[in-house]
Design a protein around this motif. Sequence first.
Motif, PDB file in Angstrom:
ATOM      1  N   GLU A 130       2.114   7.811   2.874  1.00 49.55           N
ATOM      2  CA  GLU A 130       1.256   8.184   1.750  1.00 49.55           C
ATOM      3  C   GLU A 130       1.435   9.689   1.534  1.00 49.55           C
ATOM      4  OE1 GLU A 130       0.064   5.605   0.356  1.00 49.55           O
ATOM      5  OE2 GLU A 130      -0.101   4.174   1.997  1.00 49.55           O
ATOM      6  N   LEU A 259      -2.020  -4.915  -6.044  1.00 50.35           N
ATOM      7  CA  LEU A 259      -3.212  -4.141  -5.705  1.00 50.35           C
ATOM      8  C   LEU A 259      -3.603  -3.323  -6.941  1.00 50.35           C
ATOM      9  CD1 LEU A 259      -0.917  -3.970  -3.153  1.00 50.35           C
ATOM     10  CD2 LEU A 259      -2.995  -3.319  -1.980  1.00 50.35           C
ATOM     11  N   TYR A 261      -4.882  -0.349  -7.428  1.00 53.75           N
ATOM     12  CA  TYR A 261      -4.960   1.113  -7.547  1.00 53.75           C
ATOM     13  C   TYR A 261      -3.748   1.778  -8.197  1.00 53.75           C
ATOM     14  CZ  TYR A 261      -3.007   0.443  -2.726  1.00 53.75           C
ATOM     15  OH  TYR A 261      -2.315   0.040  -1.626  1.00 53.75           O
TER      16      TYR A 261
HETATM   17  P1  HAM Z   1       1.840  -4.873  -0.313  1.00 47.01           P
HETATM   18  O1  HAM Z   1       2.886  -5.198  -1.349  1.00 47.01           O
HETATM   19  O2  HAM Z   1       0.618  -5.685  -0.321  1.00 47.01           O
HETATM   20  O3  HAM Z   1       1.498  -3.342  -0.517  1.00 47.01           O
HETATM   21  O4  HAM Z   1       2.487  -4.948   1.131  1.00 47.01           O
HETATM   22  C1  HAM Z   1       3.642  -4.191   1.440  1.00 47.01           C
HETATM   23  C2  HAM Z   1       4.597  -5.003   2.286  1.00 47.01           C
HETATM   24  O5  HAM Z   1       3.926  -5.497   3.434  1.00 47.01           O
HETATM   25  C3  HAM Z   1       5.175  -6.250   1.629  1.00 47.01           C
HETATM   26  O6  HAM Z   1       6.278  -5.925   0.810  1.00 47.01           O
HETATM   27  C4  HAM Z   1       5.602  -7.059   2.837  1.00 47.01           C
HETATM   28  O7  HAM Z   1       6.856  -6.622   3.331  1.00 47.01           O
HETATM   29  C5  HAM Z   1       4.532  -6.715   3.859  1.00 47.01           C
HETATM   30  N1  HAM Z   1       3.518  -7.779   3.910  1.00 47.01           N
HETATM   31  C6  HAM Z   1       2.462  -7.981   3.098  1.00 47.01           C
HETATM   32  N2  HAM Z   1       1.751  -9.059   3.477  1.00 47.01           N
HETATM   33  C7  HAM Z   1       2.369  -9.573   4.549  1.00 47.01           C
HETATM   34  C8  HAM Z   1       2.135 -10.692   5.426  1.00 47.01           C
HETATM   35  N3  HAM Z   1       1.091 -11.495   5.253  1.00 47.01           N
HETATM   36  N4  HAM Z   1       3.000 -10.909   6.452  1.00 47.01           N
HETATM   37  C9  HAM Z   1       4.061 -10.088   6.650  1.00 47.01           C
HETATM   38  N5  HAM Z   1       4.329  -9.016   5.880  1.00 47.01           N
HETATM   39  C10 HAM Z   1       3.507  -8.761   4.838  1.00 47.01           C
HETATM   40  C11 HAM Z   1       0.584  -2.669   0.248  1.00 47.01           C
HETATM   41  O8  HAM Z   1       0.028  -3.113   1.205  1.00 47.01           O
HETATM   42  C12 HAM Z   1       0.370  -1.233  -0.226  1.00 47.01           C
HETATM   43  N6  HAM Z   1      -0.666  -0.632   0.634  1.00 47.01           N
HETATM   44  C13 HAM Z   1       1.649  -0.429  -0.180  1.00 47.01           C
HETATM   45  C14 HAM Z   1       1.458   0.985  -0.615  1.00 47.01           C
HETATM   46  C15 HAM Z   1       1.331   2.059   0.193  1.00 47.01           C
HETATM   47  N7  HAM Z   1       1.323   1.400  -1.865  1.00 47.01           N
HETATM   48  C16 HAM Z   1       1.114   2.718  -1.871  1.00 47.01           C
HETATM   49  N8  HAM Z   1       1.112   3.122  -0.623  1.00 47.01           N
END
Ligand code: HAM
Length: 418
Positions: A130, A259, A261
């Motif tokens: 971040e 998401l 945001y």
């Molecule tokens: P997200 O797309 O929800 O973004 O998750 C990012 C990555 O986490 C996904 O591309 C995937 O590789 C991994 N991921 C998500 N869910 C799972 C799951 N259930 N099992 C295994 N891997 C998973 C975020 O979480 C945001 N916070 C990213 C971000 C950071 N945006 C800005 N800063």
Amino acid sequence: MMIQAPKGTKDIYGTEAANVRWLEDMYADVATRFGFKEIKLPTFEHTELFQRGVGDATDIVQKEMYTFLDKGGRSITLRPEGTAGVVRAYLEHGMPSEPSPMKFFYCLNNFRYERPQKGRYREFTQFGVELLGSESPLAEIEVLSFLVTYFAAIGLDEYELHINSIGCDKCRPTYHAELKKFLAAHHDELCEDCQARYETNPLRTLDCKNEKCQLVLEDAPKPADYLCDDCDIHYTHVKEGLDQIGIEFEEDPKLVRGLDYYTRTVFEFVSDGIGAQSAICGGGRYDNLVETLGGPPTPAIGFAFGLERLRLELEARGIEMPGVERPDLYILSFEDTRGPALHLAQRLRAEGLTVETDIMERSFKAQMKHANRIYAKHLLVLGSEELKADTVQVKNMASGEETEIAKAELDDYLLENY
Ligand code: HAM
């Protein structure tokens, strides 16, 4: 009945644990070179953080959070993602008054109640960054440059970077109105989920996986066509910057992310190493989140990728990762030399060598068998004769060659011949 690990969780050990350790060490190493500092966060937060941060209408908040009341009656949620927690910490510790930008990296476990499948778990690890405080398109280039440098360092070079711009508070209302007009006109052709999204989160209809919806939404208005001048210029500069440093990308007008945001730039790294095309990494700009969580206006950007997904990806592509460490030396001992063998092992371990010796009180033959089974690189027999002598015989297990070495020089010899 034996108790098993809960569905969607995973024990990591042996080669996989060694791979994960290496991936994390490499991540910390490359992140540090880019000036990111590590942040560790609590595993659980107040539920409200994710409701306000990630967004009440998202699948994560609606369906996937592990939420419970603690013994004090507080609503607590196991972290489903890292961004909201980083922003909470940034505000809680007064970091907006520190010089910008603030650059964090993290390796965190997360929890989402999803249907488990290959690469999707209920507890999983995200590596992310971040970057807070920069509204310049250079911030996009910085985080993406870091990510491709890390991927190159671990040997991954087959993926696609998809990018899009979803605009800001100024241009999004016009876009939303146009999209809703389109969705209303095609209401009956949409799946049930998208019909509900029309009210709650119309933008998410764009990345619905339902084939019929995808077909209908081909013709829907796209966010990038409705950008205000500032967003348009920003997006152009991001693309120019990526070109300048040689990062290939594909514009994906339907990319919106799950998401709430995000503002302006959103991106995903997709790959087909573990089956159908899936996102190994997702991220983007979130210029309003700090304010949403009660802080001063602070532009920000970040990404996260799933460690398990990345490891599967590397495995599927045959990319080698360091496995379990092999011992440099196995010291065979006898009843009267077990103590001295441990003493010698301790001395060599302190010098940085990986050394094993018998702690099972096994016979000579059984120790030999064990040394072979753990792939020891060298073997040393420490009997009472060897104990008295100044030299010992060290056997190279690969070549079978035996070398006489002065005990005092054992560590140098092993360090040179690992
Ligand atoms: P997200 O797309 O929800 O973004 O998750 C990012 C990555 O986490 C996904 O591309 C995937 O590789 C991994 N991921 C998500 N869910 C799972 C799951 N259930 N099992 C295994 N891997 C998973 C975020 O979480 C945001 N916070 C990213 C971000 C950071 N945006 C800005 N800063």
